[in-house]
Scaffold this active site. Structure first.
Site, PDB file in Angstrom:
ATOM      1  N   GLU A 170     -10.622 -15.984  -0.984  1.00  0.00           N
ATOM      2  CA  GLU A 170     -10.998 -15.418  -2.275  1.00  0.00           C
ATOM      3  C   GLU A 170     -11.252 -16.569  -3.236  1.00  0.00           C
ATOM      4  O   GLU A 170     -10.442 -17.484  -3.352  1.00  0.00           O
ATOM      5  CB  GLU A 170      -9.875 -14.538  -2.810  1.00  0.00           C
ATOM      6  CG  GLU A 170     -10.175 -13.934  -4.168  1.00  0.00           C
ATOM      7  CD  GLU A 170      -9.023 -13.082  -4.694  1.00  0.00           C
ATOM      8  OE1 GLU A 170      -9.251 -12.315  -5.635  1.00  0.00           O
ATOM      9  OE2 GLU A 170      -7.889 -13.188  -4.156  1.00  0.00           O
ATOM     10  N   ASN A 212       0.861  -1.184   0.000  1.00  0.00           N
ATOM     11  CA  ASN A 212       0.000   0.000   0.000  1.00  0.00           C
ATOM     12  C   ASN A 212       0.892   1.227   0.000  1.00  0.00           C
ATOM     13  O   ASN A 212       1.844   1.312   0.769  1.00  0.00           O
ATOM     14  CB  ASN A 212      -0.925  -0.018   1.223  1.00  0.00           C
ATOM     15  CG  ASN A 212      -1.927  -1.144   1.130  1.00  0.00           C
ATOM     16  OD1 ASN A 212      -2.714  -1.217   0.204  1.00  0.00           O
ATOM     17  ND2 ASN A 212      -1.879  -2.055   2.085  1.00  0.00           N
TER      18      ASN A 212
END
Length: 138
Positions: free
Chosen positions: A115, A58
């Site tokens: 996921e 990030n």
């Protein structure tokens, strides 16, 4: 079903890539930058087709405490709608429904995000998935 990757977050990108690539011998298979999301993804593995480590960097400053730098496990499935229906039948909530026919998220009993990714091309978007809202976090 095929296990794809596990994701970790880092604010120490160079050190992380050095550790996994130079010290452990993993290869950088691909990289993706998201300007809008303000992050970069680095996919590492021993070879193409092997299970991967997705390193998420990030761009904004953030410290991670022990454990919150782990993201999720990812699995490729033959039919994302059928897999999500199996979870619903077992009482598992679909946190991020497969509205796009490609990706969904659930959590395991330990609150770990899973996921699910459609094998091959995305399936045609259909109901009830199109209308389902996201629930909680993943």
């Amino acid at each position: 079903m095929k296990y794809l990757h596990a994701m970790i977050r880092t604010n120490k990108l160079e050190e992380t890539l050095f550790f996994y690539c130079d010290l452990m011998g993993l290869q950088l298979l691909r990289k993706r930058d998201s300007e809008s999301g303000r992050f970069s993804l680095y996919f590492l593995a021993t070879h193409e087709g092997a299970p991967e480590i997705e390193v998420t960097h990030n761009w904004d400053e953030r410290e991670y405490t022990n454990g919150d730098n782990f993201g999720h496990f990812a699995f490729r499935v033959d039919n994302i709608y059928a897999q999500c229906d199996t979870f619903i039948q077992a009482g598992i909530e679909i946190l991020r429904p497969p509205r796009d026919g490609h990706m969904a998220f659930v959590k395991d009993p330990n609150n770990i995000s899973i996921e699910l990714l459609q094998n091959g091309e995305a399936l045609e978007p259909i109901e009830p998935w199109i209308s389902m809202e996201n629930i909680g976090s993943w």
